[in-house]
Write a protein that holds these residues in place. Structure first.
Motif, mmCIF file in Angstrom:
data_model
loop_
_atom_site.group_PDB
_atom_site.id
_atom_site.type_symbol
_atom_site.label_atom_id
_atom_site.label_comp_id
_atom_site.label_asym_id
_atom_site.label_seq_id
_atom_site.Cartn_x
_atom_site.Cartn_y
_atom_site.Cartn_z
ATOM 1 N N CYS A 20 6.710 126.652 -12.019
ATOM 2 C CA CYS A 20 8.025 126.657 -12.676
ATOM 3 C C CYS A 20 8.029 127.550 -13.920
ATOM 4 O O CYS A 20 7.225 127.355 -14.829
ATOM 5 C CB CYS A 20 8.357 125.215 -13.067
ATOM 6 N N GLU B 223 13.736 119.788 -21.755
ATOM 7 C CA GLU B 223 14.367 121.119 -21.816
ATOM 8 C C GLU B 223 13.359 122.090 -22.459
ATOM 9 O O GLU B 223 13.041 121.975 -23.645
ATOM 10 C CB GLU B 223 15.673 121.017 -22.617
ATOM 11 N N SER B 224 12.886 123.026 -21.665
ATOM 12 C CA SER B 224 11.788 123.880 -22.118
ATOM 13 C C SER B 224 12.088 124.647 -23.402
ATOM 14 O O SER B 224 11.214 124.820 -24.247
ATOM 15 C CB SER B 224 11.410 124.863 -21.011
ATOM 16 N N TRP C 177 8.733 116.723 -7.112
ATOM 17 C CA TRP C 177 7.380 117.190 -7.413
ATOM 18 C C TRP C 177 6.354 116.101 -7.175
ATOM 19 O O TRP C 177 6.414 115.045 -7.823
ATOM 20 C CB TRP C 177 7.271 117.621 -8.873
ATOM 21 N N THR D 113 13.220 117.128 -13.074
ATOM 22 C CA THR D 113 12.671 118.455 -13.350
ATOM 23 C C THR D 113 11.419 118.415 -14.227
ATOM 24 O O THR D 113 11.178 117.456 -14.964
ATOM 25 C CB THR D 113 13.732 119.334 -14.060
ATOM 26 N N VAL D 114 10.647 119.477 -14.123
ATOM 27 C CA VAL D 114 9.583 119.772 -15.077
ATOM 28 C C VAL D 114 10.062 120.961 -15.909
ATOM 29 O O VAL D 114 10.871 121.742 -15.404
ATOM 30 C CB VAL D 114 8.261 120.134 -14.362
ATOM 31 N N ARG E 8 23.195 125.698 -12.891
ATOM 32 C CA ARG E 8 22.080 124.813 -13.242
ATOM 33 C C ARG E 8 22.590 123.674 -14.132
ATOM 34 O O ARG E 8 23.301 123.928 -15.114
ATOM 35 C CB ARG E 8 21.016 125.620 -13.988
ATOM 36 N N ARG F 123 18.555 115.487 -12.156
ATOM 37 C CA ARG F 123 17.458 116.127 -11.424
ATOM 38 C C ARG F 123 16.122 115.690 -12.029
ATOM 39 O O ARG F 123 16.030 115.455 -13.233
ATOM 40 C CB ARG F 123 17.541 117.664 -11.540
HETATM 41 N N1 LIG Z 1 16.518 123.316 -18.257
HETATM 42 C C1 LIG Z 1 15.269 123.012 -17.733
HETATM 43 C C2 LIG Z 1 15.169 123.465 -16.289
HETATM 44 C C3 LIG Z 1 13.924 122.962 -15.627
HETATM 45 C C4 LIG Z 1 13.985 123.131 -14.109
HETATM 46 O O1 LIG Z 1 15.043 123.414 -13.540
HETATM 47 N N2 LIG Z 1 12.820 122.967 -13.443
HETATM 48 C C5 LIG Z 1 12.777 123.065 -11.998
HETATM 49 C C6 LIG Z 1 11.551 123.811 -11.508
HETATM 50 S S1 LIG Z 1 11.491 125.493 -11.910
HETATM 51 C C7 LIG Z 1 12.646 121.683 -11.394
HETATM 52 O O2 LIG Z 1 11.815 120.906 -11.806
HETATM 53 N N3 LIG Z 1 13.454 121.394 -10.389
HETATM 54 C C8 LIG Z 1 13.376 120.170 -9.650
HETATM 55 C C9 LIG Z 1 14.679 119.806 -9.057
HETATM 56 O O3 LIG Z 1 15.688 120.448 -9.376
HETATM 57 O O4 LIG Z 1 14.703 118.851 -8.269
HETATM 58 C C10 LIG Z 1 14.212 123.640 -18.612
HETATM 59 O O5 LIG Z 1 14.330 124.825 -18.985
HETATM 60 O O6 LIG Z 1 13.270 122.945 -18.954
#
Ligand SMILES: N[C@@H](CCC(=O)N[C@@H](CS)C(=O)NCC(=O)O)C(=O)O
Length: 305
Positions: free
Chosen positions: A41, A128-129, A74, A112-113, A11, A110
């Motif tokens: 997520c 970063e959560s 998303w 990401t959410v 990741r 990426r």
């Molecule tokens: N390190 C991040 C990871 C977040 C993450 O990987 N989210 C995923 C969904 S579970 C996402 O949005 N992925 C979209 C992508 O990779 O395109 C956190 O913990 O906030």
């Protein structure tokens, strides 16, 4: 998703890593911050749970994306009007990607959410959560009632214990299920799935006779783990091939801990949407599930207490 040469999944680190603090670029303020999440997520769900437990609903409004993450990432409801998903109220964006490119037109990571957004500077504070939940833990305490301000999910006296748990739960459980599911060789899958279940075995022992992982109180260690365990039987057992045992069938202590938090604590229940969870994984990962068929079971999604 990308895998390494040996077929294992790694990741990428999150890119926006600012904190909200007095005297800093991002000051604690009312009506300044916004949270973008997916109910699907697990990382985003951590932030939803802490936001609710700390009573930050009015201070930090939330926008939920559609669970069907496609080629553009998303989507918001304006593009994919899935039940319980929202349009972007701030910019009418079509995808989460648009927010990242607004924050940084050269962004190459990426999309990401979760995303903690600053309405004043039109940028991302943090994506970063694990850091967003620490921000929520204290940054807004001056604006909330005393009983909420006093809640601390990362108390000083328990930090060593929490850090120690996080250090192996993240790679082996939270991210371990993804390493199992996204592995592209038999060897990397077999290694990852074994590590997932060894860690679950260890957690089963830790939770024997206990309601919480650390110090007989709810801490971030519980919240960080819970979001993975709630998805385990409905998704990870099948979709990510984590099928040595189920939680409900093989881990009575973990299952009791899971159910008590879900059924006795509103913040966990309202932050969980099983339709979003199941649809997202089975629909979005076409390399793993090209038909996009979402399995009907297990029934129930979570057992009664
Ligand atoms: N390190 C991040 C990871 C977040 C993450 O990987 N989210 C995923 C969904 S579970 C996402 O949005 N992925 C979209 C992508 O990779 O395109 C956190 O913990 O906030």
């Amino acid at each position: 998703m990308k895998t390494e040469a040996d077929g294992s999944f790694k990741r990428a680190d999150a890119s926006f890593r600012n904190f909200i603090e007095k005297g800093g670029r991002f000051e604690p303020e009312k009506d300044r911050y916004h949270l973008y999440v997916s109910y699907a997520c697990p990382w985003a769900t951590r932030t939803l749970i802490v936001r609710k437990l700390k009573g930050l609903e009015d201070l930090i409004p939330v926008t939920v994306v559609s669970p069907r993450m496609g080629s553009q990432g998303w989507p918001f409801a304006s593009v994919d009007n899935f039940e319980a998903s929202d349009e972007d109220p701030l910019y009418k964006s079509e995808h989460v990607k648009d927010l990242y490119l607004k924050a940084d037109p050269d962004y190459g990571g990426r999309f990401t959410v979760p995303v903690l957004w600053d309405k004043k500077n039109h940028t991302i504070v943090n994506n970063e959560s694990s850091e967003i939940i620490r921000i929520f833990n204290h940054a807004f305490d001056e604006f909330i009632p005393k009983d909420k301000a006093e809640i601390d999910f990362y108390p000083t006296e328990l930090r060593n214990e929490i850090d120690e748990l996080n250090s192996w739960i993240y790679p082996n459980v939270n991210n371990g299920v993804y390493r199992s599911g996204f592995a592209s060789t038999q060897e990397s899958y077999s290694k990852a799935v074994k590590e997932v279940f060894e860690a679950l075995d260890k957690l089963e022992t830790i939770l024997d006779g206990k309601d919480y992982l650390v110090g007989n109180r709810l801490t971030e260690a519980d919240i960080r783990l819970w979001v993975t365990i709630i998805r385990f039987d409905p998704v990870y057992v099948g979709h990510f091939k984590c099928n040595i045992r189920t939680i409900r069938g093989g881990y009575p202590n973990i299952n009791t801990w899971l159910k008590k938090l879900y059924w006795n604590n509103e913040a966990f229940k309202v932050s969980t949407n099983f339709n979003h969870i199941k649809t997202h994984y089975y629909w979005s990962h076409s390399a793993i599930n090209p038909t996009r068929i979402v399995p009907v079971g297990p029934f129930p999604d979570i057992e009664p207490l």
